[in-house]
Design an enzyme around this catalytic site. Structure first.
Site, PDB file in Angstrom:
ATOM      1  N   ARG A  40       0.862  -1.183   0.000  1.00 30.80           N
ATOM      2  CA  ARG A  40       0.000   0.000   0.000  1.00 30.80           C
ATOM      3  C   ARG A  40       0.894   1.227   0.000  1.00 30.80           C
ATOM      4  NH1 ARG A  40      -5.515   0.608   3.343  1.00 30.80           N
ATOM      5  NH2 ARG A  40      -5.931  -1.149   1.989  1.00 30.80           N
ATOM      6  N   LYS A  76       1.938  -7.499   5.065  1.00 31.88           N
ATOM      7  CA  LYS A  76       1.558  -6.330   4.264  1.00 31.88           C
ATOM      8  C   LYS A  76       2.708  -5.329   4.292  1.00 31.88           C
ATOM      9  CE  LYS A  76      -2.600  -5.120   2.370  1.00 31.88           C
ATOM     10  NZ  LYS A  76      -3.687  -5.998   1.934  1.00 31.88           N
ATOM     11  N   PRO A 115       0.065  -6.275  -5.400  1.00 28.16           N
ATOM     12  CA  PRO A 115      -0.518  -4.935  -5.466  1.00 28.16           C
ATOM     13  C   PRO A 115      -1.508  -4.664  -4.342  1.00 28.16           C
ATOM     14  CG  PRO A 115      -1.422  -6.364  -7.180  1.00 28.16           C
ATOM     15  CD  PRO A 115      -0.449  -7.186  -6.417  1.00 28.16           C
ATOM     16  N   ASP A 116      -1.667  -3.412  -3.991  1.00 30.42           N
ATOM     17  CA  ASP A 116      -2.695  -2.961  -3.043  1.00 30.42           C
ATOM     18  C   ASP A 116      -2.979  -1.499  -3.409  1.00 30.42           C
ATOM     19  OD1 ASP A 116      -3.921  -4.074  -0.256  1.00 30.42           O
ATOM     20  OD2 ASP A 116      -3.708  -1.920  -0.139  1.00 30.42           O
ATOM     21  N   GLY A 180     -16.976   3.729  -3.667  1.00 26.61           N
ATOM     22  CA  GLY A 180     -15.649   3.526  -4.236  1.00 26.61           C
ATOM     23  C   GLY A 180     -15.756   2.794  -5.561  1.00 26.61           C
ATOM     24  N   LEU A 181     -15.483   3.531  -6.643  1.00 25.78           N
ATOM     25  CA  LEU A 181     -15.649   2.953  -7.986  1.00 25.78           C
ATOM     26  C   LEU A 181     -14.293   2.772  -8.660  1.00 25.78           C
ATOM     27  CD1 LEU A 181     -18.725   5.145  -8.910  1.00 25.78           C
ATOM     28  CD2 LEU A 181     -18.736   2.723  -8.273  1.00 25.78           C
ATOM     29  N   ASP A 203     -18.250   8.127  -5.147  1.00 26.91           N
ATOM     30  CA  ASP A 203     -16.790   8.113  -5.146  1.00 26.91           C
ATOM     31  C   ASP A 203     -16.363   9.569  -4.922  1.00 26.91           C
ATOM     32  OD1 ASP A 203     -14.462   5.994  -6.521  1.00 26.91           O
ATOM     33  OD2 ASP A 203     -13.906   8.102  -6.216  1.00 26.91           O
ATOM     34  N   ALA A 259     -15.350  -4.860  -0.434  1.00 29.23           N
ATOM     35  CA  ALA A 259     -13.950  -5.229  -0.665  1.00 29.23           C
ATOM     36  C   ALA A 259     -12.991  -4.573   0.313  1.00 29.23           C
ATOM     37  CB  ALA A 259     -13.537  -4.834  -2.085  1.00 29.23           C
ATOM     38  N   ASN A 261     -10.522  -3.517   2.946  1.00 28.64           N
ATOM     39  CA  ASN A 261      -9.847  -4.202   4.043  1.00 28.64           C
ATOM     40  C   ASN A 261     -10.025  -3.415   5.330  1.00 28.64           C
ATOM     41  OD1 ASN A 261      -8.398  -6.592   3.043  1.00 28.64           O
ATOM     42  ND2 ASN A 261      -7.269  -5.147   1.744  1.00 28.64           N
TER      43      ASN A 261
HETATM   44  P1  NAD Z   1      -8.807   1.647  -6.021  1.00 29.08           P
HETATM   45  O1  NAD Z   1      -7.783   2.568  -5.461  1.00 29.08           O
HETATM   46  O2  NAD Z   1      -8.742   1.238  -7.445  1.00 29.08           O
HETATM   47  O3  NAD Z   1     -10.284   2.250  -5.773  1.00 29.08           O
HETATM   48  C1  NAD Z   1     -10.668   2.879  -4.594  1.00 29.08           C
HETATM   49  C2  NAD Z   1     -11.726   3.909  -4.983  1.00 29.08           C
HETATM   50  O4  NAD Z   1     -12.292   4.456  -3.797  1.00 29.08           O
HETATM   51  C3  NAD Z   1     -11.181   5.096  -5.801  1.00 29.08           C
HETATM   52  O5  NAD Z   1     -11.994   5.309  -6.930  1.00 29.08           O
HETATM   53  C4  NAD Z   1     -11.246   6.260  -4.816  1.00 29.08           C
HETATM   54  O6  NAD Z   1     -11.461   7.512  -5.460  1.00 29.08           O
HETATM   55  C5  NAD Z   1     -12.440   5.838  -3.978  1.00 29.08           C
HETATM   56  N1  NAD Z   1     -12.516   6.463  -2.655  1.00 29.08           N
HETATM   57  C6  NAD Z   1     -11.517   6.701  -1.778  1.00 29.08           C
HETATM   58  N2  NAD Z   1     -12.014   7.261  -0.654  1.00 29.08           N
HETATM   59  C7  NAD Z   1     -13.346   7.370  -0.836  1.00 29.08           C
HETATM   60  C8  NAD Z   1     -14.407   7.851  -0.038  1.00 29.08           C
HETATM   61  N3  NAD Z   1     -14.205   8.366   1.183  1.00 29.08           N
HETATM   62  N4  NAD Z   1     -15.666   7.833  -0.546  1.00 29.08           N
HETATM   63  C9  NAD Z   1     -15.893   7.327  -1.782  1.00 29.08           C
HETATM   64  N5  NAD Z   1     -14.923   6.866  -2.582  1.00 29.08           N
HETATM   65  C10 NAD Z   1     -13.668   6.876  -2.114  1.00 29.08           C
HETATM   66  O7  NAD Z   1      -8.778   0.365  -5.048  1.00 29.08           O
HETATM   67  P2  NAD Z   1      -9.345  -1.088  -5.345  1.00 29.08           P
HETATM   68  O8  NAD Z   1      -8.259  -1.945  -5.878  1.00 29.08           O
HETATM   69  O9  NAD Z   1     -10.638  -0.972  -6.083  1.00 29.08           O
HETATM   70  O10 NAD Z   1      -9.631  -1.590  -3.856  1.00 29.08           O
HETATM   71  C11 NAD Z   1     -10.729  -1.095  -3.112  1.00 29.08           C
HETATM   72  C12 NAD Z   1     -10.643  -1.619  -1.686  1.00 29.08           C
HETATM   73  O11 NAD Z   1     -10.661  -3.045  -1.707  1.00 29.08           O
HETATM   74  C13 NAD Z   1      -9.363  -1.241  -0.929  1.00 29.08           C
HETATM   75  O12 NAD Z   1      -9.677  -1.022   0.427  1.00 29.08           O
HETATM   76  C14 NAD Z   1      -8.469  -2.475  -1.054  1.00 29.08           C
HETATM   77  O13 NAD Z   1      -7.570  -2.626   0.026  1.00 29.08           O
HETATM   78  C15 NAD Z   1      -9.530  -3.563  -1.027  1.00 29.08           C
HETATM   79  N6  NAD Z   1      -9.083  -4.797  -1.671  1.00 29.08           N
HETATM   80  C16 NAD Z   1      -8.705  -4.768  -2.985  1.00 29.08           C
HETATM   81  C17 NAD Z   1      -8.289  -5.949  -3.605  1.00 29.08           C
HETATM   82  C18 NAD Z   1      -7.899  -5.970  -5.063  1.00 29.08           C
HETATM   83  O14 NAD Z   1      -7.749  -7.070  -5.618  1.00 29.08           O
HETATM   84  N7  NAD Z   1      -7.720  -4.836  -5.718  1.00 29.08           N
HETATM   85  C19 NAD Z   1      -8.258  -7.155  -2.877  1.00 29.08           C
HETATM   86  C20 NAD Z   1      -8.694  -7.148  -1.539  1.00 29.08           C
HETATM   87  C21 NAD Z   1      -9.098  -5.956  -0.945  1.00 29.08           C
HETATM   88  C1  PPY Z   2      -5.237  -8.329  -0.351  1.00 28.74           C
HETATM   89  O1  PPY Z   2      -5.961  -9.243  -0.770  1.00 28.74           O
HETATM   90  O2  PPY Z   2      -5.623  -7.560   0.559  1.00 28.74           O
HETATM   91  C2  PPY Z   2      -3.897  -8.123  -0.895  1.00 28.74           C
HETATM   92  O3  PPY Z   2      -3.082  -7.514  -0.264  1.00 28.74           O
HETATM   93  C3  PPY Z   2      -3.580  -8.671  -2.242  1.00 28.74           C
HETATM   94  C4  PPY Z   2      -2.582  -9.775  -2.155  1.00 28.74           C
HETATM   95  C5  PPY Z   2      -3.016 -11.043  -1.855  1.00 28.74           C
HETATM   96  C6  PPY Z   2      -2.099 -12.078  -1.811  1.00 28.74           C
HETATM   97  C7  PPY Z   2      -0.785 -11.847  -2.091  1.00 28.74           C
HETATM   98  C8  PPY Z   2      -0.362 -10.566  -2.396  1.00 28.74           C
HETATM   99  C9  PPY Z   2      -1.261  -9.532  -2.441  1.00 28.74           C
END
Ligand code: NAD
Ligand code: PPY
Length: 361
Positions: A40, A76, A115-116, A180-181, A203, A259, A261
């Site tokens: 992150r 992490k 990625p995160d 969050g989009l 968003d 989604a 965390n």
């Molecule tokens: P991202 O950065 O692509 O999207 C996050 C979105 O949330 C952005 O569009 C941002 O503008 C919006 N945002 C931020 N603060 C906001 C608020 N206060 N109100 C409304 N919108 C807001 O991230 P992502 O990859 O889509 O991940 C979203 C969440 O899911 C994160 O918390 C991430 O840790 C979690 N997550 C992601 C994955 C993955 O595979 N990408 C896996 C597990 C958990």
């Molecule tokens: C998450 O799912 O929150 C992540 O951090 C993504 C991830 C999951 C497993 C290995 C590396 C990253």
């Protein structure tokens, strides 16, 4: 800096005076296999906040891997940036990635990143030229590509499971509010629209709202209205900490599955939701699709079809957790935590064990 106590195994902290960045790696547990979890990169109020975030996120990864039956531990990385990522020049970002790779190499494979928030497959491609301890390279670089589509698939399975548990008759016609989009939220919105939901979205980036509103016919609300707008299903896909004891006491919805965390500020919020009759899909179970994708493709040798099937099974895992919570009058957070703790005590995740080189045995 005096660090508070922690139940994790290792915290690595490094400062780079040239860029002003702080690098934190939290290895929470290697009980089920080498620790893993994303990087992150964002601005923090200070290094103390960055350490606390890395540790809490690492702990959630331990639970996520255990609940998903994956043979990995939890870790992490947090890079506390000197300025928002978009404002950093290329040379600064490259230096930051180089230093991060050096820190990963020092851990010798006991922790593998991915990625995160604030990093993407393109950054994993750069890291992979400097260290072998990286998941989630782009498909162009020979990796499995973004984890976001599988995270979204798993979150939608969690929504469906939550809707069934709440006694609602499918997603069609329900008011589904996606916060969050980004990479995950936009995809979840698409699944919900396809299932016939009345989509409400928000968003902080108005361009993202406009795109989804145009594409899917969603109603757009202000970012500050997410906790007061009545809906059937709340889908938090932004950052963590949305639900505290105070906000959980009033949030007007029936199901919560998203989604983000560390959605809850503390585990006790689960009990507030239970008492209000809100069905909550614990974050580390609902959002496991990304981990299933990365570990499935890069450690367990699964193809895309196997990963998708295992990700859809997030819904079955949640159905079991909901049933356990109901049977014992406990929150879904407690039920999910107990299930993960049983796997950790046993030391044998459902899908086998790995050595530190990542080979399954
Ligand atoms: P991202 O950065 O692509 O999207 C996050 C979105 O949330 C952005 O569009 C941002 O503008 C919006 N945002 C931020 N603060 C906001 C608020 N206060 N109100 C409304 N919108 C807001 O991230 P992502 O990859 O889509 O991940 C979203 C969440 O899911 C994160 O918390 C991430 O840790 C979690 N997550 C992601 C994955 C993955 O595979 N990408 C896996 C597990 C958990
Ligand atoms: C998450 O799912 O929150 C992540 O951090 C993504 C991830 C999951 C497993 C290995 C590396 C990253």
């Amino acid at each position: 800096m005096a660090l508070p106590e922690w139940d994790g195994e290792l915290t690595s902290v490094r400062h780079d005076p040239d860029t002003g960045a702080w690098f934190v790696i939290g290895v929470h547990s290697t009980r089920l296999g080498p620790a893993s979890g994303g990087t992150r990169a964002m601005v923090y109020d200070g290094v103390t906040d960055a350490v606390a975030d890395a540790r809490r996120l690492a702990g959630a990864m331990t639970s996520k891997m255990a609940a998903a039956g994956l043979p990995m531990g939890g870790g992490k990385s947090v890079i506390a940036l000197p300025a928002p990522r978009a404002e950093l020049d290329d040379a600064t970002w490259r230096r930051i990635l180089h230093l991060h790779a050096a820190n990963l190499n020092l851990l010798g494979g006991n922790y593998t990143t991915g990625p995160d928030v604030g990093t993407a497959a393109a950054d994993m491609d750069v890291l992979a030229t400097l260290t072998p301890h990286v998941f989630g390279r782009s498909t162009a670089a020979g990796g499995p590509g973004s984890s976001a589509p599988m995270t979204a698939l798993g979150v939608f399975a969690a929504i469906e499971a939550g809707v069934a548990e709440a006694g609602l008759d499918g997603v069609e016609g329900l008011r589904v509010l996606v916060q969050g989009l980004g990479a995950v939220g936009a995809d979840v919105a698409r699944f919900a629209a396809r299932a016939g939901a009345k989509l409400i979205v928000t968003d902080v980036d108005p361009a993202r709202c406009a795109a989804v509103a145009d594409d899917l016919g969603a109603e757009v609300i202000g970012a500050d209205d997410v906790l007061s707008r009545a809906c059937d299903v709340l889908v938090p896909c932004a950052t963590g900490g949305l639900l505290s004891p105070a906000t959980a006491a009033t949030v007007p919805c029936t199901v919560i599955a998203g989604a983000a965390n560390n959605l809850l500020t503390e585990d006790a919020v689960g009990e507030v939701l239970r008492r209000r009759g809100i069905t909550y899909a614990p974050d580390f179970v609902a959002n496991a699709g990304g981990a299933i994708h990365l570990v499935g493709r890069e450690v367990l040798g699964w193809d895309a079809g196997e990963v998708a099937a295992r990700t859809r099974a997030v819904g079955d895992t949640l159905a079991g957790i909901f049933a356990d919570a109901r049977a014992h009058d406990i929150s879904t957070v407690t039920a999910a935590g107990r299930a993960a703790a049983r796997t950790l005590a046993d030391g044998r995740p459902a899908l086998g064990t790995t050595d530190t080189a990542g080979a399954q045995r």
